[in-house]
Design an enzyme around this catalytic site. Structure first.
Site, PDB file in Angstrom:
ATOM      1  NE  ARG A 119     -20.391  33.198  -8.537  1.00 33.78           N
ATOM      2  CZ  ARG A 119     -21.568  33.612  -8.090  1.00 33.78           C
ATOM      3  NH1 ARG A 119     -22.630  33.580  -8.854  1.00 33.78           N
ATOM      4  NH2 ARG A 119     -21.707  34.074  -6.872  1.00 33.78           N
ATOM      5  CG  HIS A 133       0.702  39.642   5.132  1.00 36.67           C
ATOM      6  ND1 HIS A 133      -0.054  38.554   5.483  1.00 36.67           N
ATOM      7  CD2 HIS A 133       0.370  39.916   3.844  1.00 36.67           C
ATOM      8  CE1 HIS A 133      -0.792  38.176   4.451  1.00 36.67           C
ATOM      9  NE2 HIS A 133      -0.561  38.989   3.454  1.00 36.67           N
ATOM     10  CE  LYS A 188      -0.822  45.120  -3.807  1.00 30.47           C
ATOM     11  NZ  LYS A 188      -0.036  43.934  -3.471  1.00 30.47           N
TER      12      LYS A 188
HETATM   13  C1  BG6 Z   1      -1.624  39.118   0.047  1.00 31.52           C
HETATM   14  C2  BG6 Z   1      -2.059  40.479  -0.396  1.00 31.52           C
HETATM   15  O1  BG6 Z   1      -2.174  38.789   1.299  1.00 31.52           O
HETATM   16  O2  BG6 Z   1      -0.203  39.080   0.146  1.00 31.52           O
HETATM   17  C3  BG6 Z   1      -1.396  40.860  -1.703  1.00 31.52           C
HETATM   18  O3  BG6 Z   1      -3.465  40.488  -0.551  1.00 31.52           O
HETATM   19  C4  BG6 Z   1       0.104  40.724  -1.608  1.00 31.52           C
HETATM   20  O4  BG6 Z   1      -1.744  42.185  -2.074  1.00 31.52           O
HETATM   21  C5  BG6 Z   1       0.476  39.348  -1.067  1.00 31.52           C
HETATM   22  O5  BG6 Z   1       0.661  40.908  -2.897  1.00 31.52           O
HETATM   23  C6  BG6 Z   1       1.965  39.251  -0.779  1.00 31.52           C
HETATM   24  O6  BG6 Z   1       2.276  37.928  -0.476  1.00 31.52           O
HETATM   25  P1  BG6 Z   1       3.702  37.319  -0.841  1.00 31.52           P
HETATM   26  O7  BG6 Z   1       3.720  35.991  -0.200  1.00 31.52           O
HETATM   27  O8  BG6 Z   1       3.761  37.271  -2.339  1.00 31.52           O
HETATM   28  O9  BG6 Z   1       4.692  38.289  -0.283  1.00 31.52           O
END
Ligand code: BG6
Length: 480
Positions: free
Chosen positions: A46, A241, A337
């Site tokens: 954008r 994940h 987190k």
């Molecule tokens: C993302 C999430 O998919 O994965 C994030 O949206 C998270 O909130 C992140 O921090 C973690 O990924 P990695 O590879 O840093 O462990």
């Protein structure tokens, strides 16, 4: 091997994900001579940028990820072009197709296209529709679409999006990203399990007591309030994940090596995870939200977060897999987190051995699969203490794959872009996996309003209730 020449179109090219992950990954592919000389990238965003401004921001992003990147930087950024577009305006897409066509002509590209959606998810449906309708595949050329997560916000929105997507793209053109699948140690799980006669015969309820999966992060929601408050830990991390990790860990051996063999095995497992009744949600789900500490604000005081938000920044679950192989074996998963540590790991705790061992607190074999920051395998087993004694002690075999700077694994996005470019779907999620994971998450979210939301201190290990969940079973989270 050099990848087929193509144009890559990145939607959301001025955003965070592109800068933190995509440009460093593309740089790594470029530096390894995997990108054909005439391959180009068209960034769409954008912001009112031109090619020069865009290239500067790419160079800065690559430098901060890879300080040694200077040598071929000008060649690398020379591949990038920018197009300013209001993605919500259907009529604006013609100018984009025109620009992409011009670049293809200029660089003698035949029509191979890799699209990458890195925008806010609200834009996905409109963009994919425009892509599908406006730019059909050219015979003999590939057209592939990489889509970031989240794929929907629950089962019904995911279904609606998928239906719309399938009207314009075939399933084998859709590369749904779960970037954890691109991580080295997740790919290693299959090898560890199925290429070692040592582990697989013991990989079941007769030998394994329970499994723990922990993905913990020390930082808060950073600049993502708008997305995160609508999402929360269950949707943001568990649906994608963590469940992918659980599937790879516990699925049966795939019947072959094709992408669909692996995905079939994962789907069978994901569908076997028991859904949550209200009673199960009350005992087997712990959700929390971070409070502040001396230095940091609580979640409710983060910019853009409503002061009465009930979004969970932490979730711990006890999962049961309704398959004979896993009868009575709980799988505990947790993620959050603003926790004390930054790590992702899997801990497989075997049953107590029947051999009579004295003077030993923990006699169980334990296998830790470390995903990040350290990548490796750590196995604990019992040996006799050397010397004139019958005492037993626990020995440790610890392999760290990335401790040596010369053996660094490729970053997840480097692997994923590479595989999508080649059309290999093995590390991408198929629709039925998404359907199974949302079904599970929806079964928890249904009871969400009735469940407590525990406050936990920033920098802690999360809510005490998550410890209690394991204590009730006579177990504890292991800090190995
Ligand atoms: C993302 C999430 O998919 O994965 C994030 O949206 C998270 O909130 C992140 O921090 C973690 O990924 P990695 O590879 O840093 O462990």
């Amino acid at each position: 091997m050099t990848l087929e020449p193509a144009i890559m179109l990145i939607f959301g090219s001025t955003g965070d994900l592109s800068h933190k992950k995509l440009y460093p990954a593309l740089y790594a592919l470029h530096a390894a001579n995997r990108l054909a000389d005439n391959t180009v990238v068209l960034g769409i965003g954008r912001r009112d940028w031109d090619d020069g401004r865009y290239r500067e921001s790419i160079a800065a992003a690559v430098r901060s990820a890879e300080p040694a990147a200077e040598k071929t930087m000008a060649d690398f950024t020379g591949r990038f072009f920018y197009h300013c577009l209001d993605m919500s305006d259907k009529t604006a897409y013609n100018s984009l197709w025109h620009k992409a066509g011009q670049l293809e002509k200029l660089h003698h590209l035949q029509g191979n296209r890799l699209y990458f959606l890195a925008t806010a998810p609200d834009h996905f449906p409109l963009i994919t529709r425009q892509l599908g309708l406006g730019q059909p595949a050219i015979p003999g050329c590939f057209r592939r679409l990489m889509i970031e997560k989240p794929f929907g916000a629950d089962l019904s929105t995911a279904r609606a999006f998928n239906k719309q997507l399938r009207q314009v793209f075939a399933e084998d053109e859709i590369f749904r990203i779960d970037h954890y699948l691109g991580k080295e140690m997740l790919q290693n799980i299959l090898v560890l399990r199925f290429a070692n006669q040592l582990f697989e015969p013991a990989w079941n309820c007769h030998h394994i007591d329970h499994i723990q999966v922990s993905v913990t992060e020390p930082f808060g929601i950073e600049q993502r309030a708008g997305y995160y408050d609508k999402s929360g830990a269950l949707r943001d991390m568990v649906q994608s994940h963590l469940l992918q990790l659980v599937a790879l860990l516990t699925m049966d051996q795939p019947s072959g090596e094709q992408a669909d063999d692996i995905r079939d095995a994962k789907v069978r497992l994901l569908r076997a995870i028991r859904l949550f009744s209200r009673e199960a949600a009350e005992t087997d789900v712990v959700m929390g939200q971070y409070d502040g500490d001396e230095r940091r604000r609580p979640y409710l005081k983060e910019d853009g977060i409503p002061p009465d938000s009930r979004t969970e920044t932490y979730a711990a679950l006890r999962l049961w897999i309704d398959q004979g192989r896993w009868q009575g074996v709980p799988v505990y998963v947790r993620t959050g987190k603003r926790l004390q540590r930054h790590l992702a790991k899997i801990t497989i705790v075997f049953k107590e051995p029947s051999y009579d061992i004295q003077d030993q607190d923990d006699r169980r074999n334990i296998l830790v699969i470390r995903i990040q920051p350290e990548e490796g395998i750590d196995l604990r087993f019992n040996i006799k203490q050397p010397g004139m004694t019958n005492a037993v002690t626990q020995a440790r075999m610890n392999i760290c794959q990335n401790c040596d700077p010369l053996t660094q694994s490729p970053q997840a996005y480097e692997k994923l872009i590479h595989d999508a470019w080649q059309g290999d779907l093995s590390l991408f999620t198929r629709w039925d996996e998404i359907e199974a994971t949302w079904t599970l998450i929806d079964s928890i979210r249904l009871w969400r309003a009735k469940l407590p939301l525990y406050l936990y201190r920033s920098g802690s290990d999360g809510p005490v209730a998550a410890d209690r969940m394991l204590e009730r079973d006579g177990r504890a989270w292991l800090d190995l």
